[in-house]
Design a protein around this motif. Structure first.
Motif, PDB file in Angstrom:
ATOM      1  N   SER A 271      55.765  34.393  34.694  1.00 52.96           N
ATOM      2  CA  SER A 271      56.466  33.102  34.678  1.00 52.96           C
ATOM      3  C   SER A 271      56.549  32.455  33.303  1.00 52.96           C
ATOM      4  CB  SER A 271      55.765  32.147  35.641  1.00 52.96           C
ATOM      5  OG  SER A 271      54.411  31.995  35.257  1.00 52.96           O
ATOM      6  N   ARG A 272      55.720  32.929  32.372  1.00 51.81           N
ATOM      7  CA  ARG A 272      55.717  32.223  31.073  1.00 51.81           C
ATOM      8  C   ARG A 272      55.752  33.188  29.888  1.00 51.81           C
ATOM      9  NH1 ARG A 272      51.627  27.047  31.994  1.00 51.81           N
ATOM     10  NH2 ARG A 272      51.976  26.880  34.236  1.00 51.81           N
TER      11      ARG A 272
ATOM     12  N   VAL B 243      56.843  35.666  42.361  1.00 53.05           N
ATOM     13  CA  VAL B 243      56.799  36.792  43.322  1.00 53.05           C
ATOM     14  C   VAL B 243      57.978  36.732  44.305  1.00 53.05           C
ATOM     15  CG1 VAL B 243      54.347  37.433  43.252  1.00 53.05           C
ATOM     16  CG2 VAL B 243      55.051  35.467  44.623  1.00 53.05           C
TER      17      VAL B 243
ATOM     18  N   GLY C  92      51.977  37.851  40.840  1.00 51.27           N
ATOM     19  CA  GLY C  92      52.505  36.911  39.857  1.00 51.27           C
ATOM     20  C   GLY C  92      51.439  36.361  38.937  1.00 51.27           C
ATOM     21  N   ALA C  93      51.756  36.277  37.655  1.00 47.06           N
ATOM     22  CA  ALA C  93      50.871  35.662  36.662  1.00 47.06           C
ATOM     23  C   ALA C  93      51.741  35.068  35.566  1.00 47.06           C
ATOM     24  CB  ALA C  93      49.914  36.697  36.083  1.00 47.06           C
ATOM     25  N   ARG C  94      51.111  34.281  34.713  1.00 48.63           N
ATOM     26  CA  ARG C  94      51.906  33.636  33.653  1.00 48.63           C
ATOM     27  C   ARG C  94      52.451  34.670  32.670  1.00 48.63           C
ATOM     28  NH1 ARG C  94      47.958  28.355  32.821  1.00 48.63           N
ATOM     29  NH2 ARG C  94      48.157  27.677  34.973  1.00 48.63           N
TER      30      ARG C  94
ATOM     31  N   SER D  72      36.674  35.454  47.037  1.00 48.20           N
ATOM     32  CA  SER D  72      36.995  36.707  47.735  1.00 48.20           C
ATOM     33  C   SER D  72      36.303  37.860  47.017  1.00 48.20           C
ATOM     34  CB  SER D  72      38.496  36.970  47.698  1.00 48.20           C
ATOM     35  OG  SER D  72      39.177  35.978  48.401  1.00 48.20           O
TER      36      SER D  72
ATOM     37  N   MET E   3      52.854  28.841  46.579  1.00 52.70           N
ATOM     38  CA  MET E   3      53.739  30.007  46.737  1.00 52.70           C
ATOM     39  C   MET E   3      54.084  30.290  48.199  1.00 52.70           C
ATOM     40  SD  MET E   3      51.739  33.557  46.358  1.00 52.70           S
ATOM     41  CE  MET E   3      50.242  33.918  47.202  1.00 52.70           C
TER      42      MET E   3
ATOM     43  N   ALA F 274      42.181  39.163  44.047  1.00 47.60           N
ATOM     44  CA  ALA F 274      40.870  39.757  44.345  1.00 47.60           C
ATOM     45  C   ALA F 274      40.871  40.615  45.620  1.00 47.60           C
ATOM     46  CB  ALA F 274      39.803  38.666  44.416  1.00 47.60           C
TER      47      ALA F 274
ATOM     48  N   THR G  73      49.097  35.732  43.706  1.00 39.37           N
ATOM     49  CA  THR G  73      49.221  35.134  42.377  1.00 39.37           C
ATOM     50  C   THR G  73      47.816  34.984  41.791  1.00 39.37           C
ATOM     51  OG1 THR G  73      49.188  32.959  43.423  1.00 39.37           O
ATOM     52  CG2 THR G  73      51.337  33.779  42.732  1.00 39.37           C
ATOM     53  N   GLY G  74      47.716  35.162  40.470  1.00 42.52           N
ATOM     54  CA  GLY G  74      46.484  34.920  39.735  1.00 42.52           C
ATOM     55  C   GLY G  74      45.266  35.592  40.352  1.00 42.52           C
ATOM     56  N   THR G  75      44.190  34.787  40.525  1.00 44.65           N
ATOM     57  CA  THR G  75      42.956  35.347  41.066  1.00 44.65           C
ATOM     58  C   THR G  75      43.052  35.632  42.568  1.00 44.65           C
ATOM     59  OG1 THR G  75      42.157  33.095  41.308  1.00 44.65           O
ATOM     60  CG2 THR G  75      41.444  34.288  39.350  1.00 44.65           C
ATOM     61  N   GLY G  76      44.157  35.249  43.179  1.00 41.58           N
ATOM     62  CA  GLY G  76      44.415  35.659  44.574  1.00 41.58           C
ATOM     63  C   GLY G  76      44.558  37.169  44.689  1.00 41.58           C
TER      64      GLY G  76
ATOM     65  N   CYS H 168      47.950  35.849  49.235  1.00 45.21           N
ATOM     66  CA  CYS H 168      46.748  35.197  48.713  1.00 45.21           C
ATOM     67  C   CYS H 168      46.997  34.613  47.336  1.00 45.21           C
ATOM     68  CB  CYS H 168      45.601  36.211  48.647  1.00 45.21           C
ATOM     69  SG  CYS H 168      44.021  35.457  48.229  1.00 45.21           S
ATOM     70  N   GLY H 169      46.569  33.386  47.132  1.00 46.16           N
ATOM     71  CA  GLY H 169      46.701  32.763  45.818  1.00 46.16           C
ATOM     72  C   GLY H 169      47.021  31.296  45.921  1.00 46.16           C
ATOM     73  N   LEU H 170      47.954  30.847  45.088  1.00 44.62           N
ATOM     74  CA  LEU H 170      48.294  29.426  45.036  1.00 44.62           C
ATOM     75  C   LEU H 170      48.954  28.958  46.319  1.00 44.62           C
ATOM     76  CD1 LEU H 170      49.828  29.382  41.451  1.00 44.62           C
ATOM     77  CD2 LEU H 170      47.683  28.311  42.137  1.00 44.62           C
TER      78      LEU H 170
HETATM   79  P1  NAP Z   1      47.905  30.587  38.056  1.00 39.15           P
HETATM   80  O1  NAP Z   1      47.510  31.358  36.859  1.00 39.15           O
HETATM   81  O2  NAP Z   1      47.935  29.106  37.952  1.00 39.15           O
HETATM   82  O3  NAP Z   1      49.321  31.040  38.594  1.00 39.15           O
HETATM   83  C1  NAP Z   1      49.626  32.385  38.820  1.00 39.15           C
HETATM   84  C2  NAP Z   1      51.120  32.530  38.843  1.00 39.15           C
HETATM   85  O4  NAP Z   1      51.668  31.890  40.018  1.00 39.15           O
HETATM   86  C3  NAP Z   1      51.794  31.901  37.631  1.00 39.15           C
HETATM   87  O5  NAP Z   1      52.773  32.784  37.188  1.00 39.15           O
HETATM   88  C4  NAP Z   1      52.386  30.637  38.220  1.00 39.15           C
HETATM   89  O6  NAP Z   1      53.534  30.195  37.505  1.00 39.15           O
HETATM   90  C5  NAP Z   1      52.794  31.135  39.572  1.00 39.15           C
HETATM   91  N1  NAP Z   1      53.176  30.074  40.491  1.00 39.15           N
HETATM   92  C6  NAP Z   1      52.964  28.728  40.368  1.00 39.15           C
HETATM   93  N2  NAP Z   1      53.540  28.079  41.388  1.00 39.15           N
HETATM   94  C7  NAP Z   1      54.134  29.005  42.166  1.00 39.15           C
HETATM   95  C8  NAP Z   1      54.903  28.944  43.358  1.00 39.15           C
HETATM   96  N3  NAP Z   1      55.165  27.797  43.956  1.00 39.15           N
HETATM   97  N4  NAP Z   1      55.362  30.097  43.887  1.00 39.15           N
HETATM   98  C9  NAP Z   1      55.102  31.272  43.288  1.00 39.15           C
HETATM   99  N5  NAP Z   1      54.392  31.399  42.150  1.00 39.15           N
HETATM  100  C10 NAP Z   1      53.901  30.275  41.595  1.00 39.15           C
HETATM  101  O7  NAP Z   1      46.994  31.038  39.244  1.00 39.15           O
HETATM  102  P2  NAP Z   1      45.425  30.927  39.384  1.00 39.15           P
HETATM  103  O8  NAP Z   1      44.919  29.747  38.634  1.00 39.15           O
HETATM  104  O9  NAP Z   1      44.794  32.237  39.090  1.00 39.15           O
HETATM  105  O10 NAP Z   1      45.297  30.549  40.925  1.00 39.15           O
HETATM  106  C11 NAP Z   1      45.185  31.479  41.923  1.00 39.15           C
HETATM  107  C12 NAP Z   1      44.847  30.794  43.212  1.00 39.15           C
HETATM  108  O11 NAP Z   1      44.204  31.761  44.026  1.00 39.15           O
HETATM  109  C13 NAP Z   1      43.901  29.622  43.083  1.00 39.15           C
HETATM  110  O12 NAP Z   1      44.405  28.555  43.842  1.00 39.15           O
HETATM  111  C14 NAP Z   1      42.612  30.168  43.679  1.00 39.15           C
HETATM  112  O13 NAP Z   1      41.838  29.169  44.291  1.00 39.15           O
HETATM  113  C15 NAP Z   1      43.142  31.145  44.678  1.00 39.15           C
HETATM  114  N6  NAP Z   1      42.238  32.205  45.157  1.00 39.15           N
HETATM  115  C16 NAP Z   1      41.246  32.697  44.376  1.00 39.15           C
HETATM  116  C17 NAP Z   1      40.401  33.672  44.897  1.00 39.15           C
HETATM  117  C18 NAP Z   1      39.241  34.223  44.114  1.00 39.15           C
HETATM  118  O14 NAP Z   1      38.482  34.984  44.732  1.00 39.15           O
HETATM  119  N7  NAP Z   1      39.059  33.902  42.875  1.00 39.15           N
HETATM  120  C19 NAP Z   1      40.606  34.149  46.175  1.00 39.15           C
HETATM  121  C20 NAP Z   1      41.649  33.642  46.936  1.00 39.15           C
HETATM  122  C21 NAP Z   1      42.474  32.667  46.402  1.00 39.15           C
HETATM  123  P3  NAP Z   1      53.593  28.884  36.587  1.00 39.15           P
HETATM  124  O15 NAP Z   1      52.242  28.246  36.551  1.00 39.15           O
HETATM  125  O16 NAP Z   1      54.007  29.391  35.244  1.00 39.15           O
HETATM  126  O17 NAP Z   1      54.625  28.023  37.214  1.00 39.15           O
END
Ligand code: NAP
Length: 416
Positions: free
Chosen positions: A339-340, A349, A311-313, A207, A379, A285, A280-283, A374-376
């Protein structure tokens, strides 16, 4: 005289993939729950005998190549071997052609076709419309055969030095090439090299994290938020091809880019429109892109409300934590879930959505509110349950509202 065969002719709406537009990103194959989609080094194809018309693959496809259909006699459906040889989609054939079809059969065909077509576009089949006031996006300007070449003008680590994840803010400059994007759109990155099977790597989608006028206003550049992938979903060590390629890029190096993509996950532009953003996380963007667009264009008398659940760790792992927390409280209502964090309860979230129920419901009742998720992938369910619960507690039926939001281009989900 009728030449109708004794075997009844049945008609199917055959699901196909347009080889001219397909960027071979593998999204459809990963999404298909019944393994109906496969590929070779040339094409992605759909097995007519396996496809169950669940439409799960339609909306994640960045280019729309997946949304290709032909009304076919079932006995003449295109086999996989034939689809693998295509450079273009065949034209719709007349349904009264072919062996065994006579006047008696064709009289019944148009009705059948209409019924099949209606069934296939009912429910969640189609791609959600964008907000009515969204700007018109450009898509598919650059293909795998003719990508745009961008130059890296910045690569900065967003996560703290001690954080377990390496998330980066990468700025790509397009020089004199035309690469117009809108907030919410994605671009495809072509990592160099070949995969284990000796084929070029799939396109990886990211994104855009910057607003339409550039990471730096009026510069022909954009930014991405990229997490270095070092483990798969089960935690096993794996080296993400495109993410590691991007995260290791140095200023001045070049990247092949395809796209842009996305005609649905776009922001509204009319005065008073509210954004309810959950990520969450990189979601984060696309949320950064939309927030920054609003910040740059802010006309206080016309501004709608911005509410963010993120949401993030830990704070150290939350991309853009510093800049986010410096935004004025009356510009954006920010809710961060960690979360951590040692000695603190795990927060997601969806927990904060429950905490802020009254405000969330107030926004959802407003017909100028647009909801983005947007994200995991995980969620989605939790957020849906939380919204359903807060709506229920305030006399709103979420399922009815959600269906209306989808139809009105006010509900957009991008999860992986
Ligand atoms: P992450 O760091 O693994 O997780 C972010 C947060 O979400 C952590 O606090 C995690 O908690 C929490 N989480 C885990 N399971 C959850 C659930 N069921 N409900 C709510 N929160 C939950 O995230 P990430 O690795 O950055 O991943 C982000 C996602 O966005 C990826 O799948 C990526 O492909 C996607 N994305 C990325 C882009 C981009 O442009 N880069 C764009 C769109 C989407 P815990 O792990 O502590 O349980």
């Amino acid at each position: 005289m009728s030449t109708a065969s004794t075997t009844p002719v049945t008609i199917m709406r055959q699901h196909l993939i347009d080889p001219e537009i397909c960027i071979r990103c593998n999204t459809c194959e990963e999404t298909c729950p019944v393994d109906a989609i496969s590929h070779d080094s040339r094409n992605y194809v759909v097995d007519a005998a396996k496809c169950k018309y669940c439409y799960d693959c339609i909306s994640p496809c960045p280019t729309g190549a997946i949304d290709s259909w032909r009304n076919m006699r079932t006995d003449l459906a295109y086999p996989i071997a034939e689809q693998l040889l295509w450079d273009t989609l065949p034209a719709q054939v007349a349904l009264d052609e072919g062996p065994g079809v006579g006047a008696g059969d064709t009289a019944a065909l148009p009705d059948d076709v209409a019924k099949i077509a209606a069934a296939s576009t009912a429910g969640q089949g189609g791609i959600a419309p964008p907000p009515w006031s969204a700007a018109h996006p450009y898509v598919n300007l650059y293909s795998i055969q003719a990508p745009a070449v961008a130059t890296v003008s910045g690569n900065f680590r967003l996560t703290g030095e001690d954080a377990s994840s390496d998330i980066r803010h990468i700025v790509l400059d397009f020089g004199n090439a035309s690469f117009p994007v809108l907030e919410g759109q994605t671009i495809g990155i072509l990592a160099p090299g070949l995969d284990a099977a000796g084929r070029p790597h799939h396109v990886r989608l990211y994104s855009v994290a910057s607003p339409r006028d550039g990471e730096r206003p009026r510069y022909n550049n954009l930014s991405l938020t990229v997490k270095r992938v070092t483990a798969d979903h089960e935690g096993a060590a794996v080296r993400g091809v495109a993410s590691n390629f991007l995260c290791d890029l140095k200023k001045g190096e070049q990247v092949n880019v395809v796209g842009p993509y996305g005609t649905s996950f776009l922001m509204p532009n009319h005065p008073g429109s509210n954004l309810l953003m959950i990520c969450t996380g990189t979601g984060s963007a696309p949320m950064r892109a939309m927030t920054e667009r609003r910040r740059r264009k802010s006309v206080p008398a016309e501004d709608g409300k911005l509410m963010l659940f993120f949401g993030a760790r830990t704070p150290d792992e939350l991309p853009y934590f510093g800049p986010l927390t410096r935004l004025p409280k009356d510009f954006i209502d920010i809710n961060l879930a960690f979360s951590r964090v040692p000695d603190q309860p795990r927060q997601y979230v969806q927990d904060l959505i429950r905490t802020r129920a009254a405000e969330v419901v107030r926004l959802l009742r407003d017909e100028n509110t647009y909801l983005y998720l947007c994200g995991l992938k995980g969620m989605e369910q939790g957020v849906d349950a939380a919204i359903s619960e807060v709506c229920g507690n305030h006399g709103l039926d979420w399922k009815t509202l959600q269906a209306a939001l989808l139809l009105q281009g006010r509900y957009h989900v991008e999860t992986y």
